[in-house]
Design a protein around this motif. Structure first.
Motif, PDB file in Angstrom:
ATOM      1  N   PHE A 258     -59.751  19.294  48.995  1.00  0.00           N
ATOM      2  CA  PHE A 258     -61.004  18.947  49.644  1.00  0.00           C
ATOM      3  C   PHE A 258     -61.099  19.680  50.966  1.00  0.00           C
ATOM      4  CE2 PHE A 258     -63.514  15.855  52.217  1.00  0.00           C
ATOM      5  CZ  PHE A 258     -64.665  15.835  51.447  1.00  0.00           C
ATOM      6  N   GLU A 259     -62.224  20.344  51.186  1.00  0.00           N
ATOM      7  CA  GLU A 259     -62.513  21.039  52.440  1.00  0.00           C
ATOM      8  C   GLU A 259     -61.395  21.981  52.881  1.00  0.00           C
ATOM      9  OE1 GLU A 259     -63.745  18.069  55.289  1.00  0.00           O
ATOM     10  OE2 GLU A 259     -65.726  17.931  54.368  1.00  0.00           O
ATOM     11  N   GLY A 260     -60.843  22.727  51.932  1.00  0.00           N
ATOM     12  CA  GLY A 260     -59.845  23.735  52.261  1.00  0.00           C
ATOM     13  C   GLY A 260     -58.415  23.245  52.323  1.00  0.00           C
ATOM     14  N   TYR A 261     -58.171  22.011  51.994  1.00  0.00           N
ATOM     15  CA  TYR A 261     -56.821  21.450  52.006  1.00  0.00           C
ATOM     16  C   TYR A 261     -56.490  20.941  50.606  1.00  0.00           C
ATOM     17  CZ  TYR A 261     -57.438  21.367  57.064  1.00  0.00           C
ATOM     18  OH  TYR A 261     -57.671  21.718  58.363  1.00  0.00           O
ATOM     19  N   THR A 262     -55.235  21.101  50.188  1.00  0.00           N
ATOM     20  CA  THR A 262     -54.772  20.570  48.914  1.00  0.00           C
ATOM     21  C   THR A 262     -53.612  19.633  49.193  1.00  0.00           C
ATOM     22  OG1 THR A 262     -55.440  22.573  47.754  1.00  0.00           O
ATOM     23  CG2 THR A 262     -53.825  21.162  46.650  1.00  0.00           C
ATOM     24  N   THR A 263     -53.677  18.434  48.625  1.00  0.00           N
ATOM     25  CA  THR A 263     -52.653  17.426  48.873  1.00  0.00           C
ATOM     26  C   THR A 263     -51.953  17.038  47.581  1.00  0.00           C
ATOM     27  OG1 THR A 263     -53.882  16.588  50.771  1.00  0.00           O
ATOM     28  CG2 THR A 263     -52.217  15.128  49.830  1.00  0.00           C
ATOM     29  N   LEU A 264     -50.635  16.955  47.675  1.00  0.00           N
ATOM     30  CA  LEU A 264     -49.788  16.517  46.577  1.00  0.00           C
ATOM     31  C   LEU A 264     -49.010  15.289  47.024  1.00  0.00           C
ATOM     32  CD1 LEU A 264     -48.181  19.965  45.686  1.00  0.00           C
ATOM     33  CD2 LEU A 264     -50.268  18.981  44.763  1.00  0.00           C
ATOM     34  N   GLY A 265     -48.683  14.439  46.072  1.00  0.00           N
ATOM     35  CA  GLY A 265     -47.823  13.291  46.337  1.00  0.00           C
ATOM     36  C   GLY A 265     -46.497  13.502  45.643  1.00  0.00           C
ATOM     37  N   LEU A 266     -45.433  13.212  46.346  1.00  0.00           N
ATOM     38  CA  LEU A 266     -44.089  13.363  45.803  1.00  0.00           C
ATOM     39  C   LEU A 266     -43.364  12.029  45.936  1.00  0.00           C
ATOM     40  CD1 LEU A 266     -41.818  15.168  44.704  1.00  0.00           C
ATOM     41  CD2 LEU A 266     -41.367  15.880  47.051  1.00  0.00           C
ATOM     42  N   GLY A 267     -43.095  11.401  44.797  1.00  0.00           N
ATOM     43  CA  GLY A 267     -42.309  10.172  44.793  1.00  0.00           C
ATOM     44  C   GLY A 267     -40.839  10.528  44.708  1.00  0.00           C
ATOM     45  N   VAL A 268     -40.035   9.955  45.601  1.00  0.00           N
ATOM     46  CA  VAL A 268     -38.603  10.261  45.638  1.00  0.00           C
ATOM     47  C   VAL A 268     -37.776   8.981  45.579  1.00  0.00           C
ATOM     48  CG1 VAL A 268     -38.883  12.467  46.832  1.00  0.00           C
ATOM     49  CG2 VAL A 268     -38.620  10.401  48.167  1.00  0.00           C
ATOM     50  N   ARG A 269     -36.505   9.140  45.283  1.00  0.00           N
ATOM     51  CA  ARG A 269     -35.582   8.023  45.093  1.00  0.00           C
ATOM     52  C   ARG A 269     -35.445   7.170  46.357  1.00  0.00           C
ATOM     53  NH1 ARG A 269     -30.458   8.109  46.363  1.00  0.00           N
ATOM     54  NH2 ARG A 269     -30.335  10.363  46.465  1.00  0.00           N
ATOM     55  N   ALA A 270     -35.407   7.793  47.514  1.00  0.00           N
ATOM     56  CA  ALA A 270     -35.225   7.101  48.797  1.00  0.00           C
ATOM     57  C   ALA A 270     -35.697   8.041  49.903  1.00  0.00           C
ATOM     58  CB  ALA A 270     -33.756   6.736  49.003  1.00  0.00           C
ATOM     59  N   ARG A 271     -35.816   7.515  51.111  1.00  0.00           N
ATOM     60  CA  ARG A 271     -36.172   8.377  52.242  1.00  0.00           C
ATOM     61  C   ARG A 271     -34.957   9.222  52.592  1.00  0.00           C
ATOM     62  NH1 ARG A 271     -40.040   7.629  57.140  1.00  0.00           N
ATOM     63  NH2 ARG A 271     -39.390   9.388  58.414  1.00  0.00           N
ATOM     64  N   LEU A 272     -35.019  10.472  52.210  1.00  0.00           N
ATOM     65  CA  LEU A 272     -33.898  11.389  52.366  1.00  0.00           C
ATOM     66  C   LEU A 272     -34.323  12.583  53.213  1.00  0.00           C
ATOM     67  CD1 LEU A 272     -32.821  11.170  48.647  1.00  0.00           C
ATOM     68  CD2 LEU A 272     -31.474  10.390  50.592  1.00  0.00           C
ATOM     69  N   PRO A 273     -33.375  13.310  53.775  1.00  0.00           N
ATOM     70  CA  PRO A 273     -33.732  14.473  54.582  1.00  0.00           C
ATOM     71  C   PRO A 273     -34.400  15.553  53.732  1.00  0.00           C
ATOM     72  CG  PRO A 273     -31.338  14.288  54.380  1.00  0.00           C
ATOM     73  CD  PRO A 273     -31.928  13.098  53.709  1.00  0.00           C
ATOM     74  N   PHE A 274     -35.304  16.301  54.377  1.00  0.00           N
ATOM     75  CA  PHE A 274     -35.972  17.387  53.681  1.00  0.00           C
ATOM     76  C   PHE A 274     -36.210  18.542  54.640  1.00  0.00           C
ATOM     77  CE2 PHE A 274     -39.472  14.946  55.419  1.00  0.00           C
ATOM     78  CZ  PHE A 274     -40.421  15.892  55.787  1.00  0.00           C
ATOM     79  N   ARG A 275     -36.468  19.693  54.055  1.00  0.00           N
ATOM     80  CA  ARG A 275     -36.831  20.868  54.850  1.00  0.00           C
ATOM     81  C   ARG A 275     -38.043  21.526  54.201  1.00  0.00           C
ATOM     82  NH1 ARG A 275     -32.406  25.646  53.499  1.00  0.00           N
ATOM     83  NH2 ARG A 275     -32.671  25.570  51.242  1.00  0.00           N
ATOM     84  N   VAL A 276     -38.772  22.284  55.011  1.00  0.00           N
ATOM     85  CA  VAL A 276     -39.958  22.998  54.549  1.00  0.00           C
ATOM     86  C   VAL A 276     -39.865  24.421  55.089  1.00  0.00           C
ATOM     87  CG1 VAL A 276     -42.479  23.094  54.603  1.00  0.00           C
ATOM     88  CG2 VAL A 276     -41.319  20.869  54.659  1.00  0.00           C
ATOM     89  N   PHE A 277     -40.121  25.386  54.222  1.00  0.00           N
ATOM     90  CA  PHE A 277     -40.157  26.774  54.678  1.00  0.00           C
ATOM     91  C   PHE A 277     -41.055  27.583  53.749  1.00  0.00           C
ATOM     92  CE2 PHE A 277     -36.555  26.344  51.861  1.00  0.00           C
ATOM     93  CZ  PHE A 277     -36.552  27.497  51.079  1.00  0.00           C
ATOM     94  N   THR A 278     -41.391  28.783  54.174  1.00  0.00           N
ATOM     95  CA  THR A 278     -42.264  29.652  53.379  1.00  0.00           C
ATOM     96  C   THR A 278     -41.497  30.909  52.989  1.00  0.00           C
ATOM     97  OG1 THR A 278     -43.172  30.759  55.313  1.00  0.00           O
ATOM     98  CG2 THR A 278     -44.326  28.796  54.534  1.00  0.00           C
ATOM     99  N   LEU A 279     -41.907  31.467  51.854  1.00  0.00           N
ATOM    100  CA  LEU A 279     -41.332  32.722  51.379  1.00  0.00           C
ATOM    101  C   LEU A 279     -42.464  33.661  51.001  1.00  0.00           C
ATOM    102  CD1 LEU A 279     -38.574  31.313  48.994  1.00  0.00           C
ATOM    103  CD2 LEU A 279     -38.203  32.416  51.209  1.00  0.00           C
ATOM    104  N   ALA A 280     -42.308  34.927  51.320  1.00  0.00           N
ATOM    105  CA  ALA A 280     -43.299  35.930  50.918  1.00  0.00           C
ATOM    106  C   ALA A 280     -43.073  36.299  49.461  1.00  0.00           C
ATOM    107  CB  ALA A 280     -43.159  37.164  51.797  1.00  0.00           C
TER     108      ALA A 280
END
Length: 181
Positions: free
Chosen positions: A143-165
């Motif tokens: 919607f309006e230039g944004y795309t949202t996904l939901g991710l259900g996980v086992r528990a609140r665990l550490p995560f990282r986010v990065f981009t790749l070309a």
């Protein structure tokens, strides 16, 4: 003489236990991961479009990849009490004990409104049966230039986010969620 040997063995055992117990109490992070569970964001807007979403399993984490047809320019990834749909704000039901809302600052439709990514089942983007951490990946809207996904996980665990070309002129937004702390 027998009493001296018993007494000496007891003293040596006690000294050994003290030395072992007083050693440094440093626990190595799981798989060497030093990620946290706080929100990660880049506010830039992208001209790229979402073209695919896929998942994979690794020894220390589960991975979600969002493919775009141009450079990734922004995102917001965070734990939320409930993932909500773009536009309406309605809740997105997900399996799991914790929920990550992933918003890519790129639409899943082209300039004429045609879908650039249309999964067969918006409630199950990809099968994550047997994954250690992931429980469900669902579409929450574009919607309006944004795309949202939901991710259900086992528990609140550490995560990282990065981009790749790549590949080619495209790029990838990568979210890794650890199996343990």
């Amino acid at each position: 003489m027998k009493k001296i040997h018993v007494w000496l063995a007891a003293v040596l055992l006690a000294v050994g236990m003290v030395l072992v117990a007083s050693g440094p109490a440093s626990a190595e992070p799981y798989c060497g991961l030093v990620w946290g569970s706080l929100a990660k964001a880049d506010p830039a807007l992208s001209q790229a479009k979402v073209t695919n979403v896929r998942t994979g399993q690794h020894y220390c984490f589960d991975r979600l990849v969002v493919d775009l047809n141009g450079p990734v320019a922004g995102y917001n990834v965070r734990y939320v009490p409930q993932v909500t749909q773009d536009g309406s704000g309605a809740g997105v039901p997900l399996r799991g004990q914790a929920f990550i809302q992933l918003t890519v600052n790129a639409p899943a439709y082209d300039d004429t409104g045609n879908s650039t990514y249309n999964p067969a089942d918006k409630n199950e983007f990809t099968t994550v049966t047997g994954y250690q951490t992931f429980r469900q990946v669902a579409f929450a809207g574009s919607f309006e230039g944004y795309t949202t996904l939901g991710l259900g996980v086992r528990a609140r665990l550490p995560f990282r986010v990065f981009t790749l070309a790549g590949p080619d002129a495209g790029s990838r937004l990568v979210i890794d969620v650890a199996h343990f702390w």
